[in-house]
Write an enzyme that holds these catalytic residues in place. Structure first.
Site, PDB file in Angstrom:
ATOM      1  N   LYS A 268       0.992  -1.160  -0.035  1.00  0.00           N
ATOM      2  CA  LYS A 268      -0.085   0.050   0.105  1.00  0.00           C
ATOM      3  C   LYS A 268       0.939   1.120  -0.195  1.00  0.00           C
ATOM      4  O   LYS A 268       1.536   1.541   0.938  1.00  0.00           O
ATOM      5  CB  LYS A 268      -1.011   0.070   1.328  1.00  0.00           C
ATOM      6  CG  LYS A 268      -1.926   1.246   1.510  1.00  0.00           C
ATOM      7  CD  LYS A 268      -2.809   1.056   2.687  1.00  0.00           C
ATOM      8  CE  LYS A 268      -3.461   2.578   2.824  1.00  0.00           C
ATOM      9  NZ  LYS A 268      -4.344   2.306   3.965  1.00  0.00           N
ATOM     10  N   ASP A 273      -3.064   9.999   4.060  1.00  0.00           N
ATOM     11  CA  ASP A 273      -4.490   9.597   4.134  1.00  0.00           C
ATOM     12  C   ASP A 273      -5.173  10.441   5.084  1.00  0.00           C
ATOM     13  O   ASP A 273      -5.169  10.410   6.445  1.00  0.00           O
ATOM     14  CB  ASP A 273      -4.386   8.019   4.752  1.00  0.00           C
ATOM     15  CG  ASP A 273      -5.829   7.607   4.819  1.00  0.00           C
ATOM     16  OD1 ASP A 273      -6.683   8.262   4.406  1.00  0.00           O
ATOM     17  OD2 ASP A 273      -6.094   6.536   5.513  1.00  0.00           O
ATOM     18  N   LYS A 280     -10.623  12.332   8.774  1.00  0.00           N
ATOM     19  CA  LYS A 280     -10.142  11.848  10.113  1.00  0.00           C
ATOM     20  C   LYS A 280     -10.335  13.141  10.943  1.00  0.00           C
ATOM     21  O   LYS A 280     -10.250  14.230  10.436  1.00  0.00           O
ATOM     22  CB  LYS A 280      -8.738  11.174  10.001  1.00  0.00           C
ATOM     23  CG  LYS A 280      -8.598   9.974   9.126  1.00  0.00           C
ATOM     24  CD  LYS A 280      -7.105   9.482   9.082  1.00  0.00           C
ATOM     25  CE  LYS A 280      -6.912   8.125   8.320  1.00  0.00           C
ATOM     26  NZ  LYS A 280      -7.513   7.115   9.258  1.00  0.00           N
ATOM     27  N   ASP A 291       1.430   6.221   5.726  1.00  0.00           N
ATOM     28  CA  ASP A 291       0.355   5.295   5.033  1.00  0.00           C
ATOM     29  C   ASP A 291       0.716   4.573   3.701  1.00  0.00           C
ATOM     30  O   ASP A 291       0.244   3.740   3.089  1.00  0.00           O
ATOM     31  CB  ASP A 291      -1.099   5.774   4.720  1.00  0.00           C
ATOM     32  CG  ASP A 291      -2.220   5.057   4.953  1.00  0.00           C
ATOM     33  OD1 ASP A 291      -1.935   3.876   5.696  1.00  0.00           O
ATOM     34  OD2 ASP A 291      -3.447   5.317   4.657  1.00  0.00           O
ATOM     35  N   ASP A 350     -12.585   6.469   4.141  1.00  0.00           N
ATOM     36  CA  ASP A 350     -11.392   6.254   4.911  1.00  0.00           C
ATOM     37  C   ASP A 350     -10.817   4.757   4.959  1.00  0.00           C
ATOM     38  O   ASP A 350      -9.784   4.404   5.263  1.00  0.00           O
ATOM     39  CB  ASP A 350     -11.423   6.716   6.549  1.00  0.00           C
ATOM     40  CG  ASP A 350     -10.134   6.993   7.085  1.00  0.00           C
ATOM     41  OD1 ASP A 350      -9.002   6.920   6.237  1.00  0.00           O
ATOM     42  OD2 ASP A 350     -10.165   7.034   8.300  1.00  0.00           O
ATOM     43  N   GLU A 352      -9.848   3.104   2.401  1.00  0.00           N
ATOM     44  CA  GLU A 352      -9.300   3.340   1.075  1.00  0.00           C
ATOM     45  C   GLU A 352      -8.172   2.373   0.882  1.00  0.00           C
ATOM     46  O   GLU A 352      -8.050   2.235  -0.596  1.00  0.00           O
ATOM     47  CB  GLU A 352      -8.922   4.888   0.784  1.00  0.00           C
ATOM     48  CG  GLU A 352      -7.407   5.253   1.243  1.00  0.00           C
ATOM     49  CD  GLU A 352      -7.017   4.913   2.717  1.00  0.00           C
ATOM     50  OE1 GLU A 352      -7.898   4.945   3.340  1.00  0.00           O
ATOM     51  OE2 GLU A 352      -5.917   4.568   3.017  1.00  0.00           O
ATOM     52  N   ARG A 354      -7.946  -0.516   1.048  1.00  0.00           N
ATOM     53  CA  ARG A 354      -8.413  -2.064   0.323  1.00  0.00           C
ATOM     54  C   ARG A 354      -8.802  -1.621  -0.821  1.00  0.00           C
ATOM     55  O   ARG A 354      -8.745  -2.563  -1.896  1.00  0.00           O
ATOM     56  CB  ARG A 354      -9.337  -2.657   1.199  1.00  0.00           C
ATOM     57  CG  ARG A 354     -10.703  -1.801   1.625  1.00  0.00           C
ATOM     58  CD  ARG A 354     -11.211  -2.177   2.826  1.00  0.00           C
ATOM     59  NE  ARG A 354     -10.898  -1.959   4.103  1.00  0.00           N
ATOM     60  CZ  ARG A 354     -11.301  -2.153   5.115  1.00  0.00           C
ATOM     61  NH1 ARG A 354     -12.614  -2.692   5.375  1.00  0.00           N
ATOM     62  NH2 ARG A 354     -10.815  -1.745   6.541  1.00  0.00           N
TER      63      ARG A 354
END
Ligand code: BES
Ligand code: MN
Ligand code: ZN
Length: 499
Positions: A268, A273, A280, A291, A350, A352, A354
């Protein structure tokens, strides 16, 4: 830094500083006892004064040791002998490194790799000494304007192996240690770089730079237009909310036979993020620059493999994007179509990671992987479940998860398995699409893996959730480079080269 094997008689070692361990309550390690004897009991005489007890990582210089060729001795505490472990040895090595870096010694010889810990081999302990030393010396100073130069930095470390022969395996330990440390440093540097510098474009450029260093490494970067043509609707739905174009980085290393099935690593690479429209909270949001650490670990592991010229085929795939709120961003309830054809209801923007991973996983089918491992800072729930010490591990192949667990124990970069039972899958049910992208509050790490499992059915797959292990928070805030050591150990084991 330079590392070299040193053999022979301990008392005859000419060096600025000779490092020997002492267990709790002045219990001498074998090398310390040997020097004590050579010097006519000088070390035990000193210990009787009580200044030094051998607490873990306690440090003490001793000078003018009779009959010893070293300029000074550095005693390092190892804690109770019964509790001595590779972890304790790493703590001692780190303390020694920090002290030496700040002191007069440019060069030193350590005897710590000689100390047995459980079932570890000398190869492992030597390699550990190299990686721990390098990891302790790491500083992220790229964005500071006034960096103090150390007057006499540590340059050369001798690793003492007693009377043993300098075999190929032991020489390999140093080379492997340096390669792993290099991979870890690369991953940490990319992690620590801020989101405004380390963008998807920057990550892609780093991959290209790595590709230029080796003839066996082919790097290709897919642009949004190509992703569009491939039907990567999930990945592109995330990057639509960002001004930075998404990149799909593909690195193919060929060290094995042309027709040998590769190991595929998918990381990833979410360079920042913010959560998107499901934004968030502000506290600690800066840490979401980390991230992309899964992607960075793929680059790090790849760099280490290239450096060691491992006889294996390895593919690295890094879907990279930002996740920001924007007029074009995903909205809760939006339905997107993944490359696999499966539709996804985005109930929380959030979740995201996956979304970008699922398309990268489907894309990876084309490599016909012997095994595929994805690495991601995927869920806050994993931090709650396992904290900072173990990465979460889930997968669809018992042998593969076993291999990864074992590799983690061997190199001290451990993972812990969570169940991926069928019963959890229904948490992803959606009234409107093939699946939802979130599965409710319970078992968040498992439902995230359940989501990914729907895109990896045709492959032997494992998933590492590194949300708790990839970086440290608080005053020690900084990237760890995990799980580069775990991945490289896994690959070395597959090549039969770890020992
Ligand atoms: N990158 C985060 C996961 C994360 C959060 C890692 C905090 C480390 C610390 C991921 O994209 C995310 O936001 N996940 C959500 C999923 C949820 C909406 C189902 C989470 O964990 O809160
Ligand atoms: Mn997120
Ligand atoms: Zn994320």
């Amino acid at each position: 830094m330079e590392f070299l094997l040193k053999s022979g008689n301990l008392a005859e070692q000419k060096t600025t500083c000779l490092v020997v361990g002492v267990h709790a309550r002045g219990d001498l390690s074998a090398p310390a006892a040997e020097l004590d004897q050579a010097s006519g009991g000088e070390i035990s005489k000193f210990l009787k004064r009580g200044d030094f007890q051998g607490r873990i990582a306690q440090l003490q210089f001793l000078y003018d040791l009779p009959n010893c060729a070293c300029d000074r001795l550095l005693l390092v505490g190892l804690g109770p002998r019964k509790e001595f472990s590779s972890g304790a040895c790493r703590k001692a090595t780190a303390a020694v490194t920090t002290l030496l870096q700040e002191s007069y010694a440019i060069e030193a010889i350590t005897t710590l790799p000689l100390l047995e810990t459980g079932e570890s081999s000398l190869y492992t302990r030597l390699r550990d000494a190299v990686t721990t030393t390098e990891e302790t010396l790491y500083r992220f100073e790229q964005c500071k304007s006034n960096v103090e130069k150390r007057p006499r930095p540590l340059r050369k470390m001798g690793l003492f192996i007693g009377q043993q022969r300098k075999t190929k395996a032991l020489e390999n330990a140093i080379q492997h240690g340096r390669a792993i440390a290099g991979g870890v440093t690369l991953a940490r540097t990319l992690g620590d770089l801020p989101g405004n510098i380390c963008t998807p474009t920057y990550l892609a450029e780093q991959a290209r730079a790595l590709g230029r260093k080796s003839r066996n490494l082919k790097v290709q970067v897919l642009e949004e237009k190509q992703m569009q043509e491939l039907g990567m609707g999930a990945l592109l739905s995330v990057s639509r909310g960002s001004r930075q174009p998404a990149k799909l980085i593909v690195m193919e290393y060929q060290g094995g036979a042309a027709n040998a099935r590769p190991v595929v690593l998918v990381g990833k690479g979410l360079t920042f993020d913010a959560g998107g429209i499901s934004i968030k909270p502000a506290a600690a949001m800066d840490e979401m620059k980390y991230d992309m650490c899964g992607g960075a670990s793929v680059l790090g592991a790849m760099a280490a493999c290239v450096e060691m010229a491992l006889p294996i085929n390895l593919v690295g795939v890094i879907p990279s994007s930002e996740n920001l709120p924007d007029g074009e961003a995903n909205k809760p309830g939006d339905i997107v179509t993944s490359m696999s054809g499966q539709t996804i209801e985005v109930l929380n923007t959030d979740a995201e990671g996956r979304l970008i991973l699922c398309d990268a996983l489907t894309y990876s089918e084309r490599f016909n992987p012997a095994a595929i491992i994805d690495i991601a800072t995927l869920t806050g729930a994993c931090v709650i479940a396992l904290g900072a010490h173990a990465s979460g591990l889930l997968g669809n192949d018992a042998k593969l998860t076993e291999e990864l667990l074992k590799a983690g124990v061997e190199c001290g970069d451990r993972a812990w398995q969570l169940p991926l039972w069928e019963e959890y899958q229904s948490q992803l049910d959606s009234n409107f699409a093939d699946m939802a992208n979130v599965g409710g509050r319970s078992a968040g790490t498992i439902t995230a893996a359940c989501f990914l499992s729907r895109f990896t059915k045709k492959m032997k797959w494992a998933h590492l959730d590194i949300a708790g292990t990839a970086w440290k928070t608080g005053t020690e805030k900084g990237s760890t480079g995990r799980p580069v050591p775990l991945l490289v150990q896994f690959l070395l084991n597959r090549c039969g080269l770890a020992g």
